[in-house]
Design a protein around this motif. Structure first.
Motif, short mmCIF file in Angstrom:
data_model
loop_
_atom_site.label_atom_id
_atom_site.label_comp_id
_atom_site.label_asym_id
_atom_site.label_seq_id
_atom_site.Cartn_x
_atom_site.Cartn_y
_atom_site.Cartn_z
N VAL A 205 -55.73 -7.11 44.26
CA VAL A 205 -56.37 -7.29 42.96
C VAL A 205 -56.31 -6.02 42.12
O VAL A 205 -56.01 -6.07 40.93
N ALA A 206 -56.62 -4.87 42.72
CA ALA A 206 -56.68 -3.62 41.97
C ALA A 206 -55.32 -3.27 41.37
O ALA A 206 -55.22 -2.90 40.19
N THR A 207 -54.28 -3.38 42.17
CA THR A 207 -52.94 -3.07 41.68
C THR A 207 -52.52 -4.04 40.59
O THR A 207 -51.93 -3.63 39.58
N THR A 208 -52.82 -5.32 40.78
CA THR A 208 -52.46 -6.32 39.77
C THR A 208 -53.21 -6.08 38.47
O THR A 208 -52.64 -6.18 37.38
N ALA A 209 -54.50 -5.74 38.57
CA ALA A 209 -55.30 -5.46 37.37
C ALA A 209 -54.73 -4.27 36.61
O ALA A 209 -54.62 -4.30 35.37
N ALA A 210 -54.36 -3.22 37.34
CA ALA A 210 -53.76 -2.04 36.69
C ALA A 210 -52.44 -2.42 36.03
O ALA A 210 -52.12 -1.93 34.94
N GLN A 211 -51.68 -3.27 36.67
CA GLN A 211 -50.39 -3.71 36.12
C GLN A 211 -50.58 -4.52 34.85
O GLN A 211 -49.82 -4.37 33.89
N VAL A 212 -51.61 -5.37 34.82
CA VAL A 212 -51.89 -6.17 33.64
C VAL A 212 -52.27 -5.28 32.46
O VAL A 212 -51.80 -5.47 31.33
N VAL A 213 -53.12 -4.29 32.71
CA VAL A 213 -53.52 -3.37 31.64
C VAL A 213 -52.31 -2.57 31.15
O VAL A 213 -52.12 -2.38 29.95
N TYR A 214 -51.50 -2.11 32.10
CA TYR A 214 -50.29 -1.35 31.74
C TYR A 214 -49.34 -2.20 30.89
O TYR A 214 -48.83 -1.74 29.86
N THR A 215 -49.11 -3.44 31.30
CA THR A 215 -48.15 -4.28 30.58
C THR A 215 -48.67 -4.66 29.20
O THR A 215 -47.87 -4.87 28.28
N PHE A 216 -49.98 -4.75 29.03
CA PHE A 216 -50.51 -5.01 27.69
C PHE A 216 -50.21 -3.82 26.77
O PHE A 216 -49.73 -4.01 25.65
N GLY A 217 -50.48 -2.61 27.25
CA GLY A 217 -50.16 -1.43 26.45
C GLY A 217 -48.68 -1.31 26.17
O GLY A 217 -48.27 -0.99 25.04
N PHE A 218 -47.85 -1.57 27.18
CA PHE A 218 -46.41 -1.52 27.00
C PHE A 218 -45.96 -2.60 26.02
O PHE A 218 -45.07 -2.37 25.19
N GLY A 219 -46.58 -3.78 26.10
CA GLY A 219 -46.23 -4.86 25.18
C GLY A 219 -46.53 -4.51 23.74
O GLY A 219 -45.77 -4.88 22.83
N VAL A 220 -47.64 -3.81 23.50
CA VAL A 220 -47.96 -3.37 22.14
C VAL A 220 -46.88 -2.44 21.62
O VAL A 220 -46.41 -2.57 20.47
N ILE A 221 -46.45 -1.50 22.44
CA ILE A 221 -45.41 -0.55 22.03
C ILE A 221 -44.10 -1.28 21.73
O ILE A 221 -43.41 -0.98 20.75
N MET A 222 -43.75 -2.25 22.57
CA MET A 222 -42.51 -3.00 22.34
C MET A 222 -42.58 -3.83 21.06
O MET A 222 -41.60 -3.94 20.32
N TYR A 223 -43.74 -4.41 20.79
CA TYR A 223 -43.89 -5.19 19.56
C TYR A 223 -43.75 -4.27 18.33
O TYR A 223 -43.09 -4.63 17.35
N LEU A 224 -44.37 -3.11 18.39
CA LEU A 224 -44.27 -2.17 17.27
C LEU A 224 -42.85 -1.64 17.11
O LEU A 224 -42.40 -1.36 15.99
N ALA A 225 -42.13 -1.50 18.23
CA ALA A 225 -40.72 -1.11 18.15
C ALA A 225 -39.91 -2.17 17.42
O ALA A 225 -39.00 -1.86 16.63
N LEU A 226 -40.24 -3.43 17.66
CA LEU A 226 -39.60 -4.53 16.92
C LEU A 226 -39.93 -4.45 15.44
O LEU A 226 -39.05 -4.62 14.58
N ARG A 227 -41.18 -4.18 15.12
CA ARG A 227 -41.60 -4.08 13.72
C ARG A 227 -40.92 -2.90 13.02
O ARG A 227 -40.59 -2.97 11.84
N LEU A 228 -40.77 -1.81 13.74
CA LEU A 228 -40.19 -0.61 13.14
C LEU A 228 -38.71 -0.76 12.87
O LEU A 228 -38.22 -0.43 11.78
N THR A 229 -37.97 -1.25 13.86
CA THR A 229 -36.51 -1.29 13.77
C THR A 229 -35.98 -2.60 13.19
O THR A 229 -34.87 -2.63 12.67
N GLY A 230 -36.78 -3.68 13.31
CA GLY A 230 -36.30 -4.96 12.82
C GLY A 230 -35.22 -5.59 13.67
O GLY A 230 -34.55 -6.52 13.25
#
Length: 301
Positions: A205-230
């Motif tokens: 559970v602990a590792t999975t929870a950390a992974q979920v939080v990490y992937t949410f932050g990473f997902g935000v960065i990837m979305y903004l990269a899409l917005r920036l570069t088009g």
């Protein structure tokens, strides 16, 4: 008689990505063209189910059983057990996009743009991946494993970004959602997909929870990269370089390399960067919305 007190034309914010409808569309295309968050969830759940089914089938083929444990130290096991089902999942997503006529909107130029502060997130990801590459013990890993991981990373980047920064974003925009909601949905669905590791692996559970939080932050960065570069290809390549470098480094680090600190701290760095950029993005979007609303109330000169 012409009314001499007609209202002056007003500035309005035009959505640069309107939904295109055609009388020649079939019911399948019309269904998905309506977009919406629940369609995004439905498609993500369907993709996850197809991916798990493909993994199960492949791991029961001759030679596939050895890959069932996802042995990341064996090039053949990695190729069969990890890369192959993800590559087939990516092919299914491409087939879906083609069936609804979205290949050009997804892989072509995006109408949205973002300010230069987004480069902070991209820079953090690139710095972590580059440090992991430099601090990697290539002699211990071996050329075959490194090459297989790079191929696997490309499959991961294509499949997961095509789904969450491609199709999910397109579905949300076609339903008329604002970019804040789209950013949260894209990152949230991306994180939710990784929560399934609690049931498909023994990581706990602990590792999975950390992974979920990490992937949410990473997902935000990837979305903004899409917005920036088009361009969807940018988050695809950023994602494709992340998993191989981090996972290879975790198993084959060069001891004593000062650059190993960045990949070792990749989880808190990505979580903090993604969270900070999301806050900045929300504030920025609300300011833009307030400015557009004010401009809409001003008559043309």
């Amino acid at each position: 008689m012409v009314n001499s007190h007609r209202r002056s034309p007003r500035r309005v914010r035009v959505d640069p990505s309107p939904v295109s409808t055609s009388p020649t569309q079939n019911p399948w295309q019309r269904f998905w063209d309506r977009g919406g968050w629940w369609r995004a969830l439905l498609l993500a759940a369907a993709y996850y189910g197809v991916y798990q089914l493909l993994s199960l089938l492949i791991n029961h083929l001759p030679g596939g059983q050895a890959a069932a444990g996802l042995d990341t130290s064996d090039p053949l096991g990695l190729l069969i057990g990890t890369a192959l089902p993800i590559a087939l999942g990516a092919a299914v997503l491409i087939g879906f996009a083609a069936s609804v006529g979205w290949l050009r909107p997804l892989f072509g130029p995006q109408p949205r743009r973002q300010r230069g502060w987004v480069w902070i997130g991209i820079g953090v990801v690139v710095a972590i991946n580059a440090s992991a590459l430099i601090a990697l013990d290539f002699g211990s890993a071996g050329g075959a494993l490194v090459a297989t991981w790079l191929l696997t990373g490309l499959c991961i980047g294509l499949a997961e970004e095509l789904l969450t920064r491609g199709v999910v974003v397109e579905l949300m925009r076609r339903a008329g959602y604002g970019e804040i909601a789209i950013a949260v949905a894209s990152a949230g669905i991306f994180a939710a997909l990784h929560s399934g590791n609690l049931f498909t692996t023994d990581q706990g559970v602990a590792t999975t929870a950390a992974q979920v939080v990490y992937t949410f932050g990473f997902g935000v960065i990837m979305y903004l990269a899409l917005r920036l570069t088009g361009r969807l290809i940018v988050p695809i390549l950023l994602h494709a370089s992340t998993d191989p470098m981090i996972l290879l480094f975790s198993e084959h680090p060069t001891q004593g390399n000062p650059l190993e600190l960045l990949p070792m701290l990749s989880t808190p760095l990505i979580v903090a960067t993604g969270g900070l950029l999301l806050i900045v993005f929300v504030v920025s979007e609300r300011r833009v919305g307030a400015r557009d609303a004010a401009n809409a109330d001003e008559p043309w000169p």
